[in-house]
Design a protein around this motif. Structure first.
Motif, PDB file in Angstrom:
ATOM      1  N   GLU A  45       0.864  -1.171  -0.068  1.00 49.68           N
ATOM      2  CA  GLU A  45      -0.006  -0.135   0.055  1.00 49.68           C
ATOM      3  C   GLU A  45       0.743   1.248   0.063  1.00 49.68           C
ATOM      4  N   TRP A  90      -8.690  -4.666   0.695  1.00 47.79           N
ATOM      5  CA  TRP A  90      -8.361  -6.006   0.303  1.00 47.79           C
ATOM      6  C   TRP A  90      -9.584  -6.595   0.618  1.00 47.79           C
ATOM      7  N   THR A  94     -10.211 -10.060   3.211  1.00 48.74           N
ATOM      8  CA  THR A  94      -9.335  -9.436   4.560  1.00 48.74           C
ATOM      9  C   THR A  94     -10.080  -8.370   5.027  1.00 48.74           C
ATOM     10  N   THR A 116      -4.163 -11.055  -5.382  1.00 51.86           N
ATOM     11  CA  THR A 116      -3.485 -11.095  -3.956  1.00 51.86           C
ATOM     12  C   THR A 116      -4.149 -12.135  -3.390  1.00 51.86           C
ATOM     13  N   TRP A 201       1.527 -11.830   2.947  1.00 50.25           N
ATOM     14  CA  TRP A 201       0.485 -11.516   1.622  1.00 50.25           C
ATOM     15  C   TRP A 201       1.252 -11.284   0.584  1.00 50.25           C
ATOM     16  N   GLU A 226      -7.636 -12.639  -3.925  1.00 49.46           N
ATOM     17  CA  GLU A 226      -8.411 -11.599  -3.343  1.00 49.46           C
ATOM     18  C   GLU A 226      -8.044 -10.432  -4.584  1.00 49.46           C
ATOM     19  N   GLN A 227      -8.479  -9.210  -4.391  1.00 44.01           N
ATOM     20  CA  GLN A 227      -8.423  -8.056  -5.106  1.00 44.01           C
ATOM     21  C   GLN A 227      -8.212  -7.110  -4.254  1.00 44.01           C
ATOM     22  N   ILE A 228      -7.282  -5.938  -4.635  1.00 43.99           N
ATOM     23  CA  ILE A 228      -7.408  -4.495  -4.020  1.00 43.99           C
ATOM     24  C   ILE A 228      -8.117  -3.629  -4.810  1.00 43.99           C
TER      25      ILE A 228
END
Length: 290
Positions: A45, A90, A94, A116, A201, A226-228
């Motif tokens: 981040e 996230w 998350t 991710t 991660w 996952e995706q951000i």
């Protein structure tokens, strides 16, 4: 007529003010174009937020304020309007608790990075492959300790749940730490070829520098890939449509993010690494701001 001293002094002050005004405009952005970006102090981040800052300041003439906070205050800040946006959500696992808690109080601008993953991470040289392999023999060698990051992070919440789901709570401890402290302990253990279990991660530079693996999660506590997402406060589209459009268009790859993270890890400041990446990826940046 000779100018008197008062006239000369007034003229000098006026010139100095004009010069100062020009200097501020060239380096600090347009004073009417301000935006606050919130982020958590994860390496990933830090990379994305400083790239956003570089583009907003150098390409769109914004004054950008950065607000480094934990995950909970980050979501709260966007939802109550004290921060304008963040590129650090996230989802769907998350940060699911925060997304649900503040549902309807923010704009989800969609995915900015795909692919991710979170979970428990160990060096490849350790002879375990699953969370279910965290036996007493392994635990004794680690003082029954998992090295964590900042308290309140979604990854930490998932790991607390894993301690219960895998019946580890009685003996194992999740050590609250920070992202930087976790990687320092991991690097030290790796250099000495000692056992260690950390919360991890991807994307993250540690996977490029060390041979690591995720422990399998047969009970799916950590969820899948996952995706951000980029998240903006309600009303930003009206107040700052240019910034909103850029944030909406922002997307990059894990490889892009890794480039910035590795530069920072090797000694560049986040500002220097972001500036270099933006200069080397002009086509991608132009597509975001066209």
């Amino acid at each position: 007529m000779k100018p008197n001293k008062l006239t000369v002094i007034s003229a000098i002050v006026l010139v100095m003010a004009l010069v100062a005004g020009c200097s501020t405009s060239n380096t600090g952005g347009n004073s009417n174009k301000k935006i606050t970006l919130a982020y958590v102090a994860w390496d990933s981040e830090i990379a994305s937020t400083y790239v956003l800052k570089e583009v907003l300041e150098q390409k769109l003439d914004y004054n950008v304020e950065l607000m480094q906070v934990d995950a909970g205050p980050m979501w709260a800040g966007i939802s109550d309007g004290s921060a304008d946006a963040m590129a650090a959500a996230w989802l769907p696992t998350t940060h699911e608790s925060y997304a649900s808690k503040y549902e309807g109080k923010y704009d989800d601008l969609g995915v900015n990075l795909d692919g991710t993953k979170i979970g428990l991470v160990v060096p490849q040289y350790m002879d375990i492959n699953s969370i279910e392999d965290l036996t007493d023999e392994i635990g004794a060698s680690l003082d029954y300790t998992i090295i964590g990051i900042e308290p309140g992070a979604g990854l930490m919440m998932s790991t607390e749940k894993a301690l219960d789901v895998y019946a580890l709570r009685e003996k194992w401890t999740l050590l609250e730490s920070s992202s930087a402290a976790m990687t320092q302990q991991l690097e030290k253990a790796y250099a000495d070829q000692k056992p260690i279990v950390v919360t991890g991660w991807t994307p993250h530079w540690k996977f490029a520098k060390m041979d690591l693996k995720y422990l399998e999660d047969p009970k799916n506590v950590y969820g899948g890939d996952e995706q951000i997402h980029t998240i903006a406060r309600k009303g930003l589209q009206v107040d700052q449509p240019e910034a909103y459009a850029f944030l909406d268009a922002f997307n990059w790859t894990p490889e892009d993010m890794a480039d910035v993270m590795i530069q920072i890890q090797e000694g560049k400041t986040p500002e220097e690494a972001a500036k270099q990446w933006v200069e080397q990826n002009r086509d991608k940046v132009d597509a975001w701001i066209k």
